[in-house]
Structures are given as C-alpha cells and as structure tokens.
Scaffold this active site. Sequence first.
Site, mmCIF file in Angstrom:
data_model
loop_
_atom_site.group_PDB
_atom_site.id
_atom_site.type_symbol
_atom_site.label_atom_id
_atom_site.label_comp_id
_atom_site.label_asym_id
_atom_site.label_seq_id
_atom_site.Cartn_x
_atom_site.Cartn_y
_atom_site.Cartn_z
ATOM 1 N N HIS A 193 0.832 -1.218 0.000
ATOM 2 C CA HIS A 193 0.000 0.000 0.000
ATOM 3 C C HIS A 193 0.865 1.265 0.000
ATOM 4 C CE1 HIS A 193 -3.332 -2.691 1.284
ATOM 5 N NE2 HIS A 193 -2.375 -3.268 1.993
ATOM 6 N N SER A 205 15.285 21.107 -16.808
ATOM 7 C CA SER A 205 14.103 21.894 -17.161
ATOM 8 C C SER A 205 14.560 23.137 -17.912
ATOM 9 C CB SER A 205 13.377 22.298 -15.876
ATOM 10 O OG SER A 205 12.588 23.450 -16.099
ATOM 11 N N LYS A 221 16.365 21.409 -11.738
ATOM 12 C CA LYS A 221 15.688 20.138 -11.973
ATOM 13 C C LYS A 221 16.589 19.087 -12.619
ATOM 14 C CE LYS A 221 11.991 19.149 -11.279
ATOM 15 N NZ LYS A 221 10.736 19.378 -11.987
ATOM 16 N N GLU A 277 10.206 7.824 -17.328
ATOM 17 C CA GLU A 277 8.836 8.275 -17.643
ATOM 18 C C GLU A 277 8.445 7.852 -19.055
ATOM 19 O OE1 GLU A 277 8.535 12.313 -14.944
ATOM 20 O OE2 GLU A 277 9.742 12.340 -16.744
#
Length: 458
Positions: free
Chosen positions: A155, A276, A282, A289
């Site tokens: 969980h 970024s 970043k 992804e």
Amino acid sequence: MKLWGGRFAAESSEVFERFSGSLHFDKKLVDVDIRGSQAFAAALERVGILTAAEREKLVAAFEELRAEATTPAFYEGATDEDVHTLVIRQLKAKVGGLADKIHTGRSRNEQVSLDVRLWLREAIDETRAQLAALMASLLELAKKYPDAVIPGYTHLRRAQAVLWPHYILAYFEMFARDYERMTEARARVNVMPLGSGALAGSGFPHDREAIARDLGFAAITRNSMDVSADRDFALDYLHAANLIMLHLSRLSEDWILYSSEEFGWMELGDGVTSGSSLMPQKKNPDSLELIRGKSGRVFGDYSSLFVTVKGLPLTYNRDLQEDKEPLFDAVYQTVGSLEMAAVVASTVVLKPAIPEQAAEESWVVATDLAEALARAGLPFHQSHVLVGKLVLESTRDGKRPADWTAEELAAFDPRLTPEFAALLKPREGMKTREIRGGTGPASVAAALAEAEARLRLL
Ligand code: ARG
C-alpha cells in the site's frame, strides 16, 4: 503492375489505391519476403514448374534484389499495392517473363503469414537478447549493494525490511518469466505456412517439410484455412511484449519514486535524466517516464490487433493487413524500452544509509517481533496485539524501535524478555527469514548465485 488485373475492366480509384496500399509499412518485410520466394522457387522446381536452370536464375536475381532492397532507389516512385507486388515487379524488371512463374499456386495470404513469421522470429530473438541484457544489468546493480537494507512496501506504506538484492531479484523473476513467454511465443511463430494456397491448400504437391527445412522452421501448419485467418502468433508476441512493458512500467515507477527528493534513496545518472528549460535545479527521470509512457502505447498495439481479428469471418479479410503496424510498433518500442532500462540500471547509485534509516525509523520490525513471540510460545494473535500496543505507545511518544532498551521493553510487558530487543534492528529481524524465496541474507545470497547461473543458461 497488379497481381490481379485480368478480371477488371476499369482502373482502381486513386483514392482506393492510396487508402489500401501498405507498401509504406510492409516494406519492412522486404528481406524476408525475398528469402521466402527463394525457398518457394526451390519448391517449384521440386514439383516440376521450374527447371533447375530457371530456379537458379530466379534465386540469383532475388539475391541481387536483396542487396538492392537496402538502398532507397529500390523504392523510388513505387506505387505498388504492397511489398509482395513490389518484389515481383522488380523481379520482372530483371528476368522478364520468367518472373511470371514465381507466384504459381501461391497466395499472398500464405505469403504474408510466412513473411511476418520470418520477421517476427528475428524480432523475438532480438527481444530476448535485450531481456537477457537487462537481467544482467539488474544483477550487476543487485551485487553493487549486497547488504543494503530497504523498506519493502505494501500500500506504499513501509511494511517489512528487505535486502536490496532481494528487491532487485523480484524484477529479475518477472523478466525471467517474460523471457520464457517469448520463447513460447517463438515456438508458435516458428511454423511454416506455405503450401496453404489462398485458403484451401495448394494445388501443387509440395514437400512442405522441405520448404520448412530450407527456411529453418521447426514444423509446418496443419490447416490451410487456419493459416489464412490466423494472427494468434502475432498476438502471442504482443501479449508477451505487454507483460514486459507492464514490468518495465512498474520498475520505472519505483525508481521515479525512489530517486525523488521525497524518498531520496537513489540517484539516476546524468546521462539518462533531463533538465528543465525554466527551473535550473531540476533533474528529471525522463528515460523512466518514457518507458512508463510507452507501455500504454504497446498495450494499445495489443488491443488494436485483438479487436481487429475479433468477429472476422473465416478466412482472410483485408482487415488483417492492419496487423503489421501495431506489431512493428510494439517490437520497436519494447526492444527500445528494454535497452533504455538496462542503461538506466547501469547508472543507478543507491545511497544505502537513507533507506536503511527509513526502515529503522518505522516499525518494519513489528512482524519480526510478533513472529519471534509466537515462536517462543505466545499464540500469534496475542503476539500481534502485544506488538500492536508497543507500536501504538511508541507512535504516541515519537519513539523509534531502537529507542527502546531491553529494560524498558520488559517494563512495558514482561513477556518482552531481553532477547527480543535485538530484533528491533531491521538488519537483525531480517535474519529470521532464512527460507527459500525469503529475504534472509543467506537465502538472498543463494538466490543471487542461482539467478546468475540461470542467466548464463539463457
Ligand atoms: N497486403 C496484404 C496484407 O498484408 C497482403 C495480402 C493480400 N491478400 C488479399 N487477399 N488481398 O494482408
């Protein structure tokens, strides 16, 4: 040039030609199409349609076409309906009228099955090779931190401590099953359909086993109608590829989380992350992804072909031409994602102190403690309640497991005798899980050695 012009008095509509043509994608099959035709020329000689000299001439011409087909000039200005038509037109340009014999008793329905099988067999081998490379890369990553302790989650809550190699080996098992599935898919792909004709079987007495041998197939198909209608072999690949992508997507998700500031356990290499355009600080996990994103796309490839085949009356219907683009896409994306994942794995740097501290701060040892009490004779439910109370009290006081001394434990409940205090360290508690398939350190070391031996056998 068309392979079927005789019956038609009028020309095809230009829109229909544009709409139905498949050359722009099925030209990927050109090499296997030509190799299939070379084997078919030999088959035609065996049934007396071609002389030995004619077969030789055709096979040599096909060999030249194979080389020419690797250059853009081969396709320049081509308006052929599909790759099979293109190859025969080019053959005709080389050998003239003799080319008219090559399609004797053959249908594009069986030819397309043959070509896709030949192509897919190679694609499966490439997929398996990339799977094995990823598995090797994962084992390397497991061995870099053999004793690192991390929290295992259920969980997405800290559940029980596990060793880092145990966690990595979970993915190794998934990819090992994927490898098996690919091998199983290969066996069903590796069956030779020629001799089926359009749907009713060839009118020529081909030695189909000989054609299979010439093209390296393990067996021949058993029913000509099935051949024209069947795309199961492509769906088998897509299913296996879907599971690979599913596993890659979950791995990506894990590592996106673990490398985030919130977890802070691991660093991904500069080479597989991006910055970024606005925020200078970043470092984004784009490689992972994209793998996660491409998994959705490959699932779509599967659904697309699955739904296309559903409800088609036997046998061939032109709908089946829609098999190739999703299949080609799935192969390309799956092989690419596996390759990317292996590179990402090779750049991962774990910061072992952080996950171990995360494990120590939380009550991942609670189960170890409850089970130890049960081994000492306290019925498990009572052990569970007792440890639950200890956790409740600790949570109220902001106390971590390691903050408890043996004396305090005994004061909390006399059944918590001093020997249980040792289990309050995840690294110690874990030692109670020496069971095959468990995270006990000796079990994990054995599993790691076994995984290396299994990988060598692939
Ligand atoms: N381009 C077609 C396909 O991929 C080849 C088979 C054509 N067969 C036919 N009966 N029109 O399915």
